[in-house]
Design an enzyme around this catalytic site. Structure first.
Site, PDB file in Angstrom:
ATOM      1  N   ASP A  78       0.809  -1.220   0.000  1.00  0.00           N
ATOM      2  CA  ASP A  78       0.000   0.000   0.000  1.00  0.00           C
ATOM      3  C   ASP A  78       0.844   1.273   0.000  1.00  0.00           C
ATOM      4  O   ASP A  78       2.018   1.268   0.387  1.00  0.00           O
ATOM      5  CB  ASP A  78      -0.875   0.032   1.256  1.00  0.00           C
ATOM      6  CG  ASP A  78      -2.019  -0.963   1.214  1.00  0.00           C
ATOM      7  OD1 ASP A  78      -2.056  -1.811   0.305  1.00  0.00           O
ATOM      8  OD2 ASP A  78      -2.880  -0.882   2.115  1.00  0.00           O
ATOM      9  N   HIS A 229       3.823  -2.235   3.027  1.00  0.00           N
ATOM     10  CA  HIS A 229       3.828  -0.890   2.440  1.00  0.00           C
ATOM     11  C   HIS A 229       5.133  -0.730   1.672  1.00  0.00           C
ATOM     12  O   HIS A 229       6.215  -0.915   2.254  1.00  0.00           O
ATOM     13  CB  HIS A 229       3.723   0.182   3.527  1.00  0.00           C
ATOM     14  CG  HIS A 229       2.418   0.125   4.273  1.00  0.00           C
ATOM     15  ND1 HIS A 229       2.197  -0.757   5.306  1.00  0.00           N
ATOM     16  CD2 HIS A 229       1.266   0.828   4.112  1.00  0.00           C
ATOM     17  CE1 HIS A 229       0.953  -0.595   5.747  1.00  0.00           C
ATOM     18  NE2 HIS A 229       0.372   0.356   5.047  1.00  0.00           N
TER      19      HIS A 229
HETATM   20 ZN   LIG Z   1      -2.355   3.116   3.455  1.00  0.00          ZN
END
Ligand SMILES: [Zn+2]
Length: 280
Positions: A78, A229
């Site tokens: 993400d 991430h």
């Molecule tokens: Zn996020």
């Protein structure tokens, strides 16, 4: 404050994109094409199943279609793309011959359109994550869907030079949602991508700590959608060891694709040059 919520880091700057190349499905046919093989050079050596980490390709039209077997994982990243960390992660994924799903922020895509295209070129699936990491649970359904679209359109704009479009996958920032907003997103053709295993790589920890926690959670669960991430260097640093361990332990990484769906916005209805896999 969004920064205090669990589940995600702050919006960084980077981009990624979607889509998978047609290379995946050409593997089986390449044997019949001795001259013009289409295989991607990034995939691991074929013919050694026990050493292959790449699993099946799962193409879905809705969240509930994402059903994994024991030992199967889906890798998701993400908030990117971001210069520095995202390219490192892409190289590692290539080295292990696996595909991931990148849930990009519109703002990151705008800052790093070249990286968005790179993610797409390497055959990964690209979904979205709002424009600027808004906590949608604080908004009404209309405003929330507008935020989702804003992110989707920015990623679509970055992908436009490649004639590709983002997939319909969407992940809520901070994993913060309401039932009404989730339903609104689904009604707007998005496929909400949930999380089974949170690496919590947004903590200020060492790569080893992120690695140990994620592996422990995966072993306890046995399969699942893993949240990382691609904006963190610690994540890039731990990923090779993580994937090596998965391979040693017999896990397989499922490539997630979305059925091509029609968004009711001009940008996303642009025709993609590739078939199903290419529309990520
Ligand atoms: Zn996020």
């Amino acid at each position: 404050m969004a920064g205090l919520l669990a589940g995600c880091a702050k919006p960084p700057q980077s981009q990624e994109s979607l889509l998978g190349t047609a290379a995946i499905d050409t593997t089986t046919t390449s044997a019949f094409q001795p001259v013009a093989t289409f295989r991607t050079s990034r995939q691991p050596m074929p013919g050694l199943p026990s050493m292959t980490l790449a699993g099946r390709t799962l193409t879905v039209g809705a969240t509930e279609d994402i059903v994994l077997n024991p030992g199967e994982v889906i890798l998701t990243f993400d908030d990117g793309p971001r210069a520095g960390s995202t390219p490192l992660i892409l190289d590692t994924l290539d080295r292990f011959g696996v595909k991931a799903t990148f849930l990009m922020l519109g703002s990151s895509a705008e800052r790093n359109p070249g990286l968005v295209l790179d993610v797409a070129e390497r055959g990964h699936t690209i979904g979205t994550h709002t424009y600027d990491h808004v906590d949608l649970s604080t908004l009404g359904p209309t405003e929330a869907v507008a935020e989702i679209y804003a992110g989707q359109q920015a990623v679509a704009a970055a992908l436009a030079p490649s004639n590709r479009v983002p997939s319909r996958f969407f992940r809520f920032p901070y994993l913060a949602q309401t039932g009404v907003i989730r339903t609104s997103a689904v009604d707007s053709s998005f496929i909400v991508l949930d999380v089974d295993i949170d690496s919590k790589d947004y903590y200020s920890e060492t790569p080893q700590q992120v690695l140990d926690r994620t592996l422990a959670r995966l072993d306890a669960r046995g399969s699942g959608i893993i949240l990382f991430h691609d904006i963190h260097l610690r994540t890039a640093a731990m990923l090779p060891d993580f994937l090596s361990t998965l391979r040693e332990n017999g896990y397989s990484v499922v490539t997630l694709r979305a059925n091509s769906g029609v968004f009711d916005t001009p940008l996303v209805t642009a025709e993609a040059p590739l078939d199903e896999p290419g529309t990520l």
